[in-house]
Design a protein around this motif. Structure first.
Motif, short mmCIF file in Angstrom:
data_model
loop_
_atom_site.label_atom_id
_atom_site.label_comp_id
_atom_site.label_asym_id
_atom_site.label_seq_id
_atom_site.Cartn_x
_atom_site.Cartn_y
_atom_site.Cartn_z
N ASP A 137 0.84 -1.20 0.00
CA ASP A 137 0.00 0.00 0.00
C ASP A 137 0.87 1.25 0.00
OD1 ASP A 137 -2.26 -1.50 0.04
OD2 ASP A 137 -2.63 -1.31 2.19
N TRP A 138 1.90 1.21 0.80
CA TRP A 138 2.81 2.35 0.84
C TRP A 138 3.53 2.53 -0.48
CZ3 TRP A 138 5.94 2.96 6.00
CH2 TRP A 138 5.04 3.09 7.06
N ASP B 118 2.45 1.67 -3.34
CA ASP B 118 1.48 2.23 -4.28
C ASP B 118 1.32 3.74 -4.07
OD1 ASP B 118 0.98 -0.18 -5.45
OD2 ASP B 118 -0.80 -0.63 -4.25
N ARG B 119 1.19 4.13 -2.83
CA ARG B 119 0.85 5.53 -2.56
C ARG B 119 2.05 6.47 -2.48
NH1 ARG B 119 -3.53 3.12 0.66
NH2 ARG B 119 -2.23 3.02 2.51
N SER B 120 3.17 5.98 -1.94
CA SER B 120 4.32 6.87 -1.75
C SER B 120 5.57 6.42 -2.48
CB SER B 120 4.64 7.00 -0.26
OG SER B 120 3.56 7.58 0.42
N GLN C 232 4.96 9.40 4.04
CA GLN C 232 4.71 10.57 3.20
C GLN C 232 5.84 11.57 3.35
OE1 GLN C 232 0.79 11.63 4.49
NE2 GLN C 232 -0.14 9.94 3.36
#
Length: 864
Positions: A538-539, A541-543, A570
């Motif tokens: 998830d990280w 993907d997002r960051s 982030q």
RNA sequence: GGGCGCAUAGCUCAGUGGUAGAGCUCUCGGCUUACAACCGAGCGGUCACAGGUUCGAACCCUGUUGCGCCCACCA
């Protein structure tokens, strides 16, 4: 990318998804991670074998941390010119995998017995092919620079040969034997477990007192497991216990059964616990088993392999937990329970894999005689041939290897390496090596080996052992083992034992680098029941992968646990973005790495290059200490606070002037080295930016920066520090006075003899000061760092606010003078404190005195 | 029961004898043409408690309290 920058099209944000997949493909296809044992024979080698994730597993934060560390170490060594190997693979994870596939079967209403052994194992392989190894794909997302051509599996053919070979060798050396002993048994998995596969948890149980025998021949015993009394074959008391001396050697009646059992005297009994009398159930308790051995007592099994009472009578067929109250009730009926049950907290063993309460059980199992192996494993660390890092973990290691029980290696499972022992028609036994065939008609042992048996061979089985391969010659012993401290016993100590044994005393790794556990932002363990488990994907993907890695490494102090929160990821993403934009600025301004550095450096250039040398030295030192947290901190601070916030800002002035090319070169130089230093920690963004900056093929194969002492320039550092103080002080004034950051203020700067005169333009730019026009009236005067800054704030200044501020600072400075003066007047201090401390105190005093003078002048200059 | 470790800013943690630090949070002001995923400024801590050693202690010693982890065959 360069062209798009020139066209002004470069996005203002770094988007990891746009580069990660592409770069990983390129790294793999260009073979940058492939090791070659024959290439560069003169160079040092650096090798790490990955702690093989379970084939049932998927990437979790613990893996992400573990892999980030290994990748960082390997990438740096590769850049330093070593021949590197980071070898990937997976563990077949015996019980865990068998349980997964059995659960799948259960959905179809089948058990493994419905399929039969061969078909079941075939089914597990099929599962392994389809959904096992998901984690390998996830490792690519993370950017793991492993050599995929050497991927290994603990159950593949080569590893099977290694297992057979070492088993035979141990067997022939008398270090493996079969014996009937009491072992930990999981009544759900229906297999033996080793000591470390049992987890103890404190449970509230009931301690119950029961009277055995009758009249003067009676004795009260206490137990938490009443149901096992059906299998009692004695009562034991301490030999010196006068209360029971008269009973020792006599037979008393065991309630409910009518059997008569002896009272024996045994040192192990603690007279102060309970009544000082213990019921002895050799078949169902490890201590009782030993007491039984010492006194020649019979062993009476009263439960079957599922924990169901198997002796004829009223309790037959009851599960052990149903039998307990039933037995107590029956005893109570007979008036045998002498005291009401009372709560008693005690540690109960549970199966690590399924949490079922473990049932000690007497059975025929295979064992490794660990004494000589464990001795060698301990000595290798004691001798310093293997270093444990952080060192305080060595105490735990010794505590374990020095007190290790024999290792039960047989498991009553189907998934695993089958024990390579065959039995003949008349009970003969033969151990068959990998290249031998068993005699016709003999049958193989049905048990498989503990999954940790094959894991223990990993550092050399992966390199081709038992064959004499170039890999084994070049890369064994491996350089460092990176793993969590939680498997120090499961795995690390066993690799030590088997490595030293199989490789003629050569240790499997030079350094054991233990890291901590990943925890949530409050330091709590991640667990499904807390609902605080974070998925690294998830990280990613997002960051982005770099941000994920940097966040983990930034928390990785040696041996310490690593708290993480998405907020922090982030922050790391922002850092990557900062690098992106700094490089973007540099490229837009023509930064390059061509040719030598300018012969004559400006002060700011000299300063940042000097700082860079210091950073290189610090990063190297922190890497050597496995202190990734500090390596990250140093680089983060240098990149952001020094390079971006000061150097780049200072560079804007010369970039517009005639010395622009010198500045372009220095900008390029610092970025070049900074990106190299960061590459092991954040491989993707650095690769993307560095190739754009230099036009070179890949940062993966670039050289690691080496500190150049000649670039250290203390004078330049002092001058820039002075400039920073001046600018900060004036900015503080501006902020306190409510002057908008963008508001331009007319000012006169009087430098006196200060070298900061050279930086007037930069100072004016940083502070948004304009040249005074006609009618200039200084309404505020700030004497800082030997420079008088006279500002025309057009009368807007808040005199009271400034006065308060200055008085506060003045008080602090006076306190400092007091303290320093007192110290310097103290004869003990002057006599005993080191010279450096005295000097520092003096300069602190001087500084404070200068501050007082300055502040007083500022106060005096305030309008009334 | 044995062993190891930890208690420092609101949170997570650095800091092993010489002026208390970082990240995040928070407050104030700003879209200053690399970046608002940003910039600038600032608030915030008798370093768990009590003794001791020292010229000087967050740091060394002793004790207390509160946590955490590992090991463990007191039924």
């Amino acid at each position: 990318m360069t062209e798009s920058i020139e066209r002004g099209e470069l996005p203002t944000h770094y988007t990891p998804a746009d580069v990660e997949g592409r770069l990983y493909e390129r790294w793999i296809s260009s073979g940058l991670f492939a090791a070659d044992p024959t290439r560069h024979p003169a160079r040092p080698h650096f090798s790490i074998v990955i702690p093989p994730p379970n084939v049932t597993g998927s990437l979790h934060m613990g893996h992400a941390l573990d892999h980030s560390i290994q990748d960082a170490l390997t990438r740096r060594r590769r850049m330093q010119g070593a021949e590197t190997l980071w070898l990937p693979g997976m563990d077949h994870a015996g019980i865990a995998t068998q349980n997964v596939v059995e659960r799948e079967l259960a959905k179809e209403g089948l058990s493994r017995h419905d399929l039969g052994r061969e078909a079941f194992v075939e089914r597990v392989w099929q599962w392994k092919g389809e959904s096992g190894g998901r984690i390998l794909g996830q490792m690519k997302r993370l950017g793991d620079g492993v050599d995929w051509s050497r991927e290994a599996f603990t159950m593949d053919d080569q590893r099977a040969r290694a297992v057979r070979t070492i088993f035979k060798r141990l067997y022939d050396d008398g270090l493996i034997h079969r014996a009937e002993r009491i072992i930990n048994w999981c009544p759900r998995c229906l297999t033996a477990l080793s000591d470390i596969e049992v987890e103890h948890a404190d449970l509230e149980g009931e301690l119950i007192s029961i009277r055995y025998g009758a009249g003067v021949d009676s004795i009260v015993v206490v137990t938490t497991r009443a149901e096992t009394m059906l299998g009692d074959t004695a009562v034991a008391v301490h030999p010196d216990d006068d209360r029971y001396r008269h009973l020792v050697g006599r037979q008393i009646e065991l309630p409910l059964t009518g059997r008569r059992i002896p009272v024996v005297a045994d040192e192990h009994v603690d007279p102060s616990f309970g009544t000082g009398a213990v019921k002895v159930t050799p078949a169902h308790d490890p201590i009782d088993f030993e007491i039984g051995q010492r006194h020649g007592l019979p062993s009476l099994t009263v439960m079957d392999e599922r924990g169901v009472i198997s002796v004829h009578g009223p309790f037959e067929g009851l599960d052990r937990f149903e039998a307990r109250p039933a037995v107590v009730a029956a005893l109570r009926e007979q008036g045998r329970v002498v005291k009401e049950v009372r709560p008693h907290e005690h540690a109960v063993g549970h199966c690590q894999r399924c949490a079922t309460v473990v049932e000690p059980r007497v059975s025929l199992q295979w064992f490794v005689r660990v004494a000589p192996l464990a001795k060698a494993a301990g000595d290798a660390v004691r001798d310093g041939r293997v270093r444990i890092h952080p060192p305080q973990m060595a105490a735990r290691y010794f505590a374990w290897v020095d007190n290790m029980h024999d290792w039960c290696i047989s498991r009553q499972l189907w998934w695993g390496h089958r024990i390579p022992v065959w039995y003949g028609p008349s009970g003969e036994t033969v151990c068959i090596g990998p290249d031998e065939t068993p005699p016709e008609g003999w049958t193989q042992d049905t048990d498989v080996l503990d999954t940790w048996f094959s894991s223990a061979l990993w550092p050399f089985s992966t390199l081709g052992w038992p064959d004499d391969t170039p890999d084994l010659r070049r890369f064994y012993p491996t350089s460092v083992l990176v793993t969590g401290y939680d498997i120090l016993f499961f795995w690390v100590a066993r690799m030590m034992m088997f490595g030293l044994y199989a490789m003629d005393g050569t240790e499997p790794f030079k350094v054991i680098a233990l890291h901590g556990m990943v925890r949530d932002q409050h330091g709590k363990k991640m667990s499904k029941s807390f609902g605080n488990v974070v998925d690294p994907l998830d990280w990613i993907d997002r960051s982005g992968a770099d941000a994920t890695r940097f966040t983990l490494l930034r928390g990785a102090s040696p041996g310490g646990d690593v708290p993480v929160a998405e907020e922090w990821a982030q922050g790391s993403r922002n850092f990557c973005n900062k690098l992106w934009n700094a490089t973007r600025f540099a490229l837009m301004n023509g930064a390059h790495v061509r040719g030598d550095l300018p012969a004559k450096l400006g002060t700011a250039d000299a300063w940042i290059l000097s700082r860079l040398q210091q950073v290189i030295a610090e990063v190297d030192a922190h890497f050597e200490d496995f202190d990734f947290a500090k390596a990250c901190e140093v680089l983060y601070h240098f990149a952001w606070d020094e390079f971006c916030d000061w150097y780049v800002e200072l560079a804007k002035v010369p970039l517009a002037g005639p010395e622009a090319d010198d500045t372009r070169r220095v900008l390029g130089e610092v970025l070049d080295k900074l990106l190299r230093l960061l590459h092991p920690l954040t491989p993707y963004v650095t690769e993307e930016l560095w190739t754009a900056l230099t036009g070179a093929e890949s940062l993966v194969a670039a050289d690691w920066p080496v500190r150049r002492g000649s670039l250290t320039d203390r004078a330049a550092e002092a001058e820039i520090t002075s400039l920073q103080r001046l600018v900060t002080e004036v900015r503080r004034f501006r902020a306190d006075q409510g002057l908008k950051p963008g508001q331009r203020v007319p000012a006169v700067l009087e430098f006196g003899g200060s070298p900061l005169a050279d930086h007037e333009e930069a100072i004016r730019t940083l502070l948004r000061l304009t040249a005074p026009a006609g009618g200039f009236t200084a309404t505020a005067s700030l004497p800082v760092e030997g420079v008088a800054v006279r500002l025309d704030t057009a009368g807007v200044i808040d005199v009271e606010a400034e006065r308060k501020r200055l008085e506060k600072d003045l008080a602090a400075a006076r306190k400092e003078v007091d303290q320093s003066t007192r110290k310097l007047n103290n004869q003990d201090f002057m006599a005993k404190a080191p010279e450096a401390v005295v000097t520092k105190t003096r300069s602190r005093l001087e500084q404070a005195e200068a501050d007082i003078a300055r502040l007083e002048r500022q106060l005096a200059a305030l309008p009334a």
